[in-house]
Design a protein around this motif. Structure first.
Motif, PDB file in Angstrom:
ATOM      1  N   TYR A 155       3.316   0.486   3.006  1.00 42.60           N
ATOM      2  CA  TYR A 155       3.444  -0.365   3.299  1.00 42.60           C
ATOM      3  C   TYR A 155       3.474  -2.166   2.713  1.00 42.60           C
ATOM      4  CZ  TYR A 155       1.632  -3.138   7.719  1.00 42.60           C
ATOM      5  OH  TYR A 155       1.303  -4.375   8.499  1.00 42.60           O
ATOM      6  N   ALA A 212      -3.858 -11.894  13.636  1.00 42.21           N
ATOM      7  CA  ALA A 212      -4.287 -10.640  14.391  1.00 42.21           C
ATOM      8  C   ALA A 212      -4.925  -9.422  13.392  1.00 42.21           C
ATOM      9  CB  ALA A 212      -3.181 -10.569  15.105  1.00 42.21           C
ATOM     10  N   SER A 213      -5.694  -8.368  14.243  1.00 46.13           N
ATOM     11  CA  SER A 213      -6.192  -7.272  13.574  1.00 46.13           C
ATOM     12  C   SER A 213      -4.696  -6.856  12.902  1.00 46.13           C
ATOM     13  CB  SER A 213      -6.486  -6.478  14.250  1.00 46.13           C
ATOM     14  OG  SER A 213      -7.159  -5.461  13.585  1.00 46.13           O
ATOM     15  N   GLY A 214      -5.368  -6.705  11.929  1.00 45.80           N
ATOM     16  CA  GLY A 214      -4.120  -5.823  10.787  1.00 45.80           C
ATOM     17  C   GLY A 214      -3.011  -6.699  10.196  1.00 45.80           C
ATOM     18  N   SER A 215      -2.898  -8.115  10.045  1.00 47.62           N
ATOM     19  CA  SER A 215      -2.276  -9.059   9.802  1.00 47.62           C
ATOM     20  C   SER A 215      -2.380  -9.137   7.729  1.00 47.62           C
ATOM     21  CB  SER A 215      -2.272 -10.478  10.419  1.00 47.62           C
ATOM     22  OG  SER A 215      -3.552 -10.921  10.500  1.00 47.62           O
ATOM     23  N   GLY A 216      -3.510  -8.934   7.567  1.00 43.41           N
ATOM     24  CA  GLY A 216      -3.729  -8.453   6.422  1.00 43.41           C
ATOM     25  C   GLY A 216      -4.576  -9.480   5.787  1.00 43.41           C
ATOM     26  N   THR A 268      -7.944  -9.074   5.272  1.00 40.72           N
ATOM     27  CA  THR A 268      -8.935  -8.699   4.566  1.00 40.72           C
ATOM     28  C   THR A 268      -8.437  -8.256   3.308  1.00 40.72           C
ATOM     29  OG1 THR A 268     -10.499  -7.515   6.182  1.00 40.72           O
ATOM     30  CG2 THR A 268     -10.558  -6.323   3.898  1.00 40.72           C
ATOM     31  N   THR A 269      -6.910  -8.098   3.294  1.00 42.01           N
ATOM     32  CA  THR A 269      -6.374  -7.755   1.604  1.00 42.01           C
ATOM     33  C   THR A 269      -5.821  -9.121   1.188  1.00 42.01           C
ATOM     34  OG1 THR A 269      -4.713  -6.039   3.340  1.00 42.01           O
ATOM     35  CG2 THR A 269      -3.767  -6.348   1.619  1.00 42.01           C
ATOM     36  N   TYR A 278       0.946  -1.532   0.278  1.00 46.06           N
ATOM     37  CA  TYR A 278      -0.065   0.022  -0.144  1.00 46.06           C
ATOM     38  C   TYR A 278       0.786   1.286   0.050  1.00 46.06           C
ATOM     39  CZ  TYR A 278      -3.561  -2.770   1.571  1.00 46.06           C
ATOM     40  OH  TYR A 278      -5.454  -3.706   1.492  1.00 46.06           O
ATOM     41  N   ALA A 327       1.491  -5.466   2.877  1.00 46.14           N
ATOM     42  CA  ALA A 327       0.912  -5.676   3.609  1.00 46.14           C
ATOM     43  C   ALA A 327       0.983  -7.554   3.418  1.00 46.14           C
ATOM     44  CB  ALA A 327      -1.285  -5.097   3.350  1.00 46.14           C
TER      45      ALA A 327
HETATM   46  N1  LIG Z   1      -5.720   0.913   1.553  1.00 51.06           N
HETATM   47  C1  LIG Z   1      -5.052   1.366   2.604  1.00 51.06           C
HETATM   48  N2  LIG Z   1      -3.999   1.767   2.146  1.00 51.06           N
HETATM   49  C2  LIG Z   1      -2.886   1.894   3.027  1.00 51.06           C
HETATM   50  N3  LIG Z   1      -3.252   0.929   3.947  1.00 51.06           N
HETATM   51  C3  LIG Z   1      -3.580   0.209   4.609  1.00 51.06           C
HETATM   52  C4  LIG Z   1      -5.289   0.164   3.595  1.00 51.06           C
HETATM   53  N4  LIG Z   1      -5.938  -1.053   3.712  1.00 51.06           N
HETATM   54  C5  LIG Z   1      -5.271  -1.667   4.906  1.00 51.06           C
HETATM   55  N5  LIG Z   1      -3.937  -1.256   5.165  1.00 51.06           N
HETATM   56  C6  LIG Z   1      -3.378  -1.591   5.431  1.00 51.06           C
HETATM   57  O1  LIG Z   1      -2.544  -2.973   5.672  1.00 51.06           O
HETATM   58  C7  LIG Z   1      -2.010  -3.864   7.094  1.00 51.06           C
HETATM   59  C8  LIG Z   1      -3.221  -6.035   6.576  1.00 51.06           C
HETATM   60  O2  LIG Z   1      -4.271  -4.725   6.904  1.00 51.06           O
HETATM   61  P1  LIG Z   1      -5.971  -5.568   6.671  1.00 51.06           P
HETATM   62  O3  LIG Z   1      -7.418  -5.029   6.725  1.00 51.06           O
HETATM   63  O4  LIG Z   1      -5.472  -6.667   5.292  1.00 51.06           O
HETATM   64  O5  LIG Z   1      -6.220  -6.203   8.308  1.00 51.06           O
HETATM   65  P2  LIG Z   1      -7.024  -7.299   8.526  1.00 51.06           P
HETATM   66  O6  LIG Z   1      -6.057  -8.694   9.168  1.00 51.06           O
HETATM   67  O7  LIG Z   1      -8.072  -7.259   7.720  1.00 51.06           O
HETATM   68  O8  LIG Z   1      -7.731  -6.641  10.557  1.00 51.06           O
HETATM   69  P3  LIG Z   1      -8.770  -6.452  11.260  1.00 51.06           P
HETATM   70  O9  LIG Z   1      -9.131  -7.925  11.077  1.00 51.06           O
HETATM   71  O10 LIG Z   1      -8.756  -5.803  11.312  1.00 51.06           O
HETATM   72  O11 LIG Z   1     -10.229  -6.405  10.243  1.00 51.06           O
HETATM   73  C9  LIG Z   1      -2.563  -3.067   8.225  1.00 51.06           C
HETATM   74  O12 LIG Z   1      -1.656  -2.605   8.458  1.00 51.06           O
HETATM   75  C10 LIG Z   1      -3.464  -1.684   7.698  1.00 51.06           C
HETATM   76  O13 LIG Z   1      -3.304  -0.606   8.554  1.00 51.06           O
END
Ligand SMILES: Nc1ncnc2c1ncn2[C@@H]1O[C@H](COP(=O)(O)OP(=O)(O)OP(=O)(O)O)[C@@H](O)[C@H]1O
Ligand SMILES: [Mg+2]
Length: 253
Positions: free
Chosen positions: A23, A44-48, A50-51, A15, A25
């Motif tokens: 970053y 964990a939250s932020g681990s990626g 949803t990405t 990203y 991800a």
């Molecule tokens: N559009 C974006 N621009 C910049 N960074 C992003 C973007 N989307 C996500 N990130 C970063 O990428 C990392 C992974 O985010 P992601 O949403 O995939 O986490 P997650 O595992 O789904 O978390 P959660 O359990 O909180 O939903 C995080 O550090 C987030 O801050």
């Protein structure tokens, strides 16, 4: 011989454009989802999580690597082709179900067919078939506002399934549900998977939800560091997942 519905190869997602905002991800992620598999993604939250789901669901582009779905490499496709691909090959279940309030249950379920111009008798038969599978045939002419939470979930599941997608993708589908409704949605997904061979990828941070899957991939800081295959009962798998999460938690301390 098992076929894979999804092949993820050496995928990176970065990203941000400028150096200081960059970053990473997803870091060199590779795995396959087999046809008929119910796979979970945890971390964990932020681990990626949803990405990862977003790049597989064609809603976002990878920075590097390849993703093949049902034999088609989606990484090089343009937006129009992706929209069509998504409409034909993928089914989605959202956390809040996203049912359209101005449409009946029937119309909500028929939407993916309508988008592919499958209407008339053929469309009607298919809607009735999935409504039957999900036990909502008696509420097809009702509007979402007056049906129960469980019926809403099953409507959303029917809509995800109606066009026979190659895989159903779900991001925290039980996230907004109480424990009874969560259990019934998970049972529904399990039933679709076991009785109808539907491939499902589900993102969750909840060990109980994850225990309904056959295999769990664990993410940490964009790195797919471990996978656990279910071998025994769901209860045993649940304990194994809890142990794994506890280990991951310890590493962070
Ligand atoms: N559009 C974006 N621009 C910049 N960074 C992003 C973007 N989307 C996500 N990130 C970063 O990428 C990392 C992974 O985010 P992601 O949403 O995939 O986490 P997650 O595992 O789904 O978390 P959660 O359990 O909180 O939903 C995080 O550090 C987030 O801050
Ligand atoms: Mg997320």
């Amino acid at each position: 011989m098992t076929y894979s519905v999804v092949d993820v190869r050496n995928v990176d997602k970065v990203y941000g454009k400028k150096n200081e905002n960059k970053y990473r991800a997803l870091q060199d992620i590779s795995f396959s989802i087999h046809e008929g598999e119910f796979i979970g993604i945890m971390g964990a939250s932020g681990s990626g999580k949803t990405t990862l789901l977003n790049v597989i669901s064609t809603l976002d582009k990878v920075t590097q690597g390849d993703i093949e779905i049902a034999g088609t490499n989606i990484t090089a496709m343009n937006q129009d082709a992706l929209a069509e691909f998504r409409a034909q090959k993928l089914g989605f279940i959202f956390q809040d179900f996203n049912l359209l309030e101005s449409m009946t249950v029937y119309e909500n379920i028929a939407l993916p067919l309508f988008l592919q111009n499958i209407t008339g008798k053929k469309g009607k038969e298919r809607v009735e078939e999935v409504a039957d599978i999900l036990d909502i045939k008696n509420i097809l002419d009702k509007y979402p506002a007056i049906i129960s939470g469980g019926q809403k979930q099953r409507t959303a599941a029917a809509r995800a399934l109606v066009h026979n997608p190659n895989i159903i993708l779900a991001d925290e589908p039980t996230g907004a549900l109480d424990s009874n409704n969560a259990a019934s949605l998970l049972e529904t997904l399990k039933q679709l998977n076991e009785d109808h061979n539907v491939s499902i990828m589900m993102v969750t941070h909840d060990a109980l939800s994850a225990s309904y899957c056959q295999r769990i991939l664990f993410l940490e800081d964009g790195d797919l560091y471990k996978e656990v295959q279910r071998t025994g009962t769901r209860e045993e798998f649940f304990k194994e997942i809890l142990d794994e999460l506890a280990e991951a938690g310890k590493k962070k301390l």
